[in-house]
Design a protein around this motif. Structure first.
Motif, PDB file in Angstrom:
ATOM      1  N   TYR A  49       0.795  -1.224   0.000  1.00  0.00           N
ATOM      2  CA  TYR A  49       0.000   0.000   0.000  1.00  0.00           C
ATOM      3  C   TYR A  49       0.832   1.281   0.000  1.00  0.00           C
ATOM      4  N   PHE A  50       2.067   1.185   0.463  1.00  0.00           N
ATOM      5  CA  PHE A  50       2.911   2.373   0.573  1.00  0.00           C
ATOM      6  C   PHE A  50       4.304   2.075   0.032  1.00  0.00           C
ATOM      7  N   ALA A  51       4.878   3.067  -0.664  1.00  0.00           N
ATOM      8  CA  ALA A  51       6.191   2.867  -1.278  1.00  0.00           C
ATOM      9  C   ALA A  51       7.296   2.781  -0.229  1.00  0.00           C
ATOM     10  N   ASP A  52       7.192   3.600   0.837  1.00  0.00           N
ATOM     11  CA  ASP A  52       8.237   3.617   1.858  1.00  0.00           C
ATOM     12  C   ASP A  52       7.691   4.246   3.136  1.00  0.00           C
ATOM     13  N   LYS A  53       8.563   4.374   4.121  1.00  0.00           N
ATOM     14  CA  LYS A  53       8.153   4.926   5.412  1.00  0.00           C
ATOM     15  C   LYS A  53       7.642   6.349   5.278  1.00  0.00           C
ATOM     16  N   ASP A  54       8.317   7.161   4.471  1.00  0.00           N
ATOM     17  CA  ASP A  54       7.903   8.557   4.343  1.00  0.00           C
ATOM     18  C   ASP A  54       6.485   8.681   3.789  1.00  0.00           C
ATOM     19  N   GLU A  55       6.117   7.770   2.901  1.00  0.00           N
ATOM     20  CA  GLU A  55       4.766   7.825   2.349  1.00  0.00           C
ATOM     21  C   GLU A  55       3.730   7.506   3.428  1.00  0.00           C
ATOM     22  N   ILE A  56       4.065   6.591   4.326  1.00  0.00           N
ATOM     23  CA  ILE A  56       3.170   6.283   5.451  1.00  0.00           C
ATOM     24  C   ILE A  56       3.060   7.490   6.376  1.00  0.00           C
ATOM     25  N   LEU A  57       4.207   8.101   6.692  1.00  0.00           N
ATOM     26  CA  LEU A  57       4.213   9.264   7.580  1.00  0.00           C
ATOM     27  C   LEU A  57       3.422  10.410   6.968  1.00  0.00           C
ATOM     28  N   LEU A  58       3.585  10.597   5.676  1.00  0.00           N
ATOM     29  CA  LEU A  58       2.873  11.661   4.988  1.00  0.00           C
ATOM     30  C   LEU A  58       1.359  11.416   5.046  1.00  0.00           C
ATOM     31  N   ALA A  59       0.953  10.175   4.876  1.00  0.00           N
ATOM     32  CA  ALA A  59      -0.466   9.841   4.960  1.00  0.00           C
ATOM     33  C   ALA A  59      -1.000  10.109   6.357  1.00  0.00           C
ATOM     34  N   ALA A  60      -0.188   9.842   7.383  1.00  0.00           N
ATOM     35  CA  ALA A  60      -0.604  10.111   8.768  1.00  0.00           C
ATOM     36  C   ALA A  60      -0.760  11.602   9.011  1.00  0.00           C
ATOM     37  N   LEU A  61       0.166  12.386   8.461  1.00  0.00           N
ATOM     38  CA  LEU A  61       0.101  13.836   8.626  1.00  0.00           C
ATOM     39  C   LEU A  61      -1.139  14.406   7.937  1.00  0.00           C
ATOM     40  N   ARG A  62      -1.382  13.960   6.713  1.00  0.00           N
ATOM     41  CA  ARG A  62      -2.549  14.455   5.966  1.00  0.00           C
ATOM     42  C   ARG A  62      -3.858  14.031   6.630  1.00  0.00           C
ATOM     43  N   GLY A 101      -2.319  15.667  20.990  1.00  0.00           N
ATOM     44  CA  GLY A 101      -1.836  14.613  20.109  1.00  0.00           C
ATOM     45  C   GLY A 101      -1.553  15.127  18.710  1.00  0.00           C
ATOM     46  N   GLU A 102      -2.429  15.980  18.202  1.00  0.00           N
ATOM     47  CA  GLU A 102      -2.215  16.571  16.881  1.00  0.00           C
ATOM     48  C   GLU A 102      -0.957  17.427  16.859  1.00  0.00           C
ATOM     49  N   THR A 103      -0.758  18.186  17.932  1.00  0.00           N
ATOM     50  CA  THR A 103       0.426  19.043  18.013  1.00  0.00           C
ATOM     51  C   THR A 103       1.690  18.207  18.092  1.00  0.00           C
ATOM     52  N   ALA A 104       1.669  17.152  18.906  1.00  0.00           N
ATOM     53  CA  ALA A 104       2.843  16.282  19.027  1.00  0.00           C
ATOM     54  C   ALA A 104       3.182  15.648  17.681  1.00  0.00           C
ATOM     55  N   LEU A 105       2.157  15.248  16.942  1.00  0.00           N
ATOM     56  CA  LEU A 105       2.379  14.671  15.615  1.00  0.00           C
ATOM     57  C   LEU A 105       3.024  15.703  14.698  1.00  0.00           C
ATOM     58  N   GLU A 106       2.487  16.918  14.713  1.00  0.00           N
ATOM     59  CA  GLU A 106       2.993  17.988  13.853  1.00  0.00           C
ATOM     60  C   GLU A 106       4.444  18.319  14.179  1.00  0.00           C
ATOM     61  N   VAL A 107       4.729  18.493  15.457  1.00  0.00           N
ATOM     62  CA  VAL A 107       6.089  18.832  15.879  1.00  0.00           C
ATOM     63  C   VAL A 107       7.064  17.726  15.499  1.00  0.00           C
ATOM     64  N   GLY A 108       6.603  16.479  15.623  1.00  0.00           N
ATOM     65  CA  GLY A 108       7.457  15.363  15.254  1.00  0.00           C
ATOM     66  C   GLY A 108       7.885  15.400  13.795  1.00  0.00           C
ATOM     67  N   PHE A 109       7.036  15.963  12.940  1.00  0.00           N
ATOM     68  CA  PHE A 109       7.349  16.041  11.521  1.00  0.00           C
ATOM     69  C   PHE A 109       8.295  17.195  11.195  1.00  0.00           C
ATOM     70  N   TRP A 110       8.353  18.202  12.046  1.00  0.00           N
ATOM     71  CA  TRP A 110       9.174  19.370  11.732  1.00  0.00           C
ATOM     72  C   TRP A 110      10.630  18.997  11.466  1.00  0.00           C
ATOM     73  N   GLY A 111      11.228  18.254  12.398  1.00  0.00           N
ATOM     74  CA  GLY A 111      12.636  17.895  12.254  1.00  0.00           C
ATOM     75  C   GLY A 111      12.892  17.050  11.020  1.00  0.00           C
ATOM     76  N   ARG A 112      12.022  16.071  10.783  1.00  0.00           N
ATOM     77  CA  ARG A 112      12.215  15.200   9.616  1.00  0.00           C
ATOM     78  C   ARG A 112      12.009  15.978   8.321  1.00  0.00           C
ATOM     79  N   SER A 113      11.098  16.956   8.334  1.00  0.00           N
ATOM     80  CA  SER A 113      10.832  17.745   7.141  1.00  0.00           C
ATOM     81  C   SER A 113      12.031  18.583   6.730  1.00  0.00           C
ATOM     82  N   LEU A 114      12.833  19.003   7.705  1.00  0.00           N
ATOM     83  CA  LEU A 114      13.981  19.849   7.399  1.00  0.00           C
ATOM     84  C   LEU A 114      15.004  19.147   6.507  1.00  0.00           C
ATOM     85  N   ALA A 115      14.926  17.821   6.441  1.00  0.00           N
ATOM     86  CA  ALA A 115      15.838  17.068   5.567  1.00  0.00           C
ATOM     87  C   ALA A 115      15.476  17.245   4.097  1.00  0.00           C
ATOM     88  N   GLY A 116      14.302  17.854   3.850  1.00  0.00           N
ATOM     89  CA  GLY A 116      13.891  18.095   2.467  1.00  0.00           C
ATOM     90  C   GLY A 116      12.975  17.012   1.940  1.00  0.00           C
TER      91      GLY A 116
END
Length: 209
Positions: A49-62, A101-116
């Motif tokens: 269903y998902f190409a990789d971990k980032d695609e799963i994380l992106l689906a969770a964020l959306r 919980g929504e905020t914790a999820l969002e903040v968790g993505f900030w650091g990973r997003s900085l990798a581009g």
């Protein structure tokens, strides 16, 4: 007879599992193995269903953002200007368990997003949507005479968004120091300041969140 698989339901289960793992273990702990175990599936099911971990994380964020949008539609119904802006900004603060919980999820993505990559692109796109909404509501408030004419609305937009991010992060890091009541008071105080020079504006701080 072969078992009929509801693919959308299975994807949703994986996304929900990813969210739980992120909140419990952090973004780095949300490995595909951990997500598969949480969902009760094999790694092979995830790769179907998902190409990789980032695609799963992106689906969770959306998925999280879609829940927020649905909630906001109810809160903003019939409101405009500063009243609507107040509801929008308070809804983006971790004032209860759901929003924490929504905020914790969002903040968790900030650091990973900085990798581009795609995560950063999506983060910026959706942050731009929030900025546009805040700026539009400020514009409506100014047109209605709720904000002093000399106020720079672009500066006010950036100030409010920075306050949301800063208060949210501090609430997660220092919950004993910043209660939900304190967050509400600080945010409504900033909105009151925007409308202070207009005597027709008042009572924001006394409304329910």
């Amino acid at each position: 007879m072969p078992k009929i698989v509801d693919h959308e339901e299975r994807r949703a289960e994986v996304v929900a599992a990813a969210r739980r793992v992120i909140l419990r273990e952090g973004i780095e702990g949300a490995t595909t193995r951990a997500i598969a175990k949480e969902a009760g599936y094999s790694n092979g099911v995830l790769t179907h269903y998902f190409a990789d971990k980032d695609e799963i994380l992106l689906a969770a964020l959306r998925s999280s953002h879609r829940r927020i949008v649905r909630r906001l539609k109810d809160k903003l119904a019939g409101r405009t200007g500063l009243a609507a802006l107040r509801e929008l900004l308070l809804d983006n603060l971790p004032l209860d368990g759901e929003r924490a919980g929504e905020t914790a999820l969002e903040v968790g993505f900030w650091g990973r997003s900085l990798a581009g990559g795609t995560l950063l692109e999506v983060q910026r796109e959706e942050a731009a949507e929030l900025r546009h909404l805040v700026r539009s509501l400020l514009g409506a408030a100014a047109s209605a005479g709720e904000i002093a004419a000399h106020e720079d609305l672009d500066d006010a937009t950036e100030r409010l968004l920075a306050l949301v991010d800063g208060l949210s992060l501090h609430r997660l890091l220092y919950p004993d120091r910043l209660s939900p009541e304190t967050l509400t008071r600080l945010m409504t105080g900033e909105l009151d300041r925007l409308g202070r020079e207009n005597p027709a504006v008042g009572g924001l701080a006394g409304e329910d969140s």
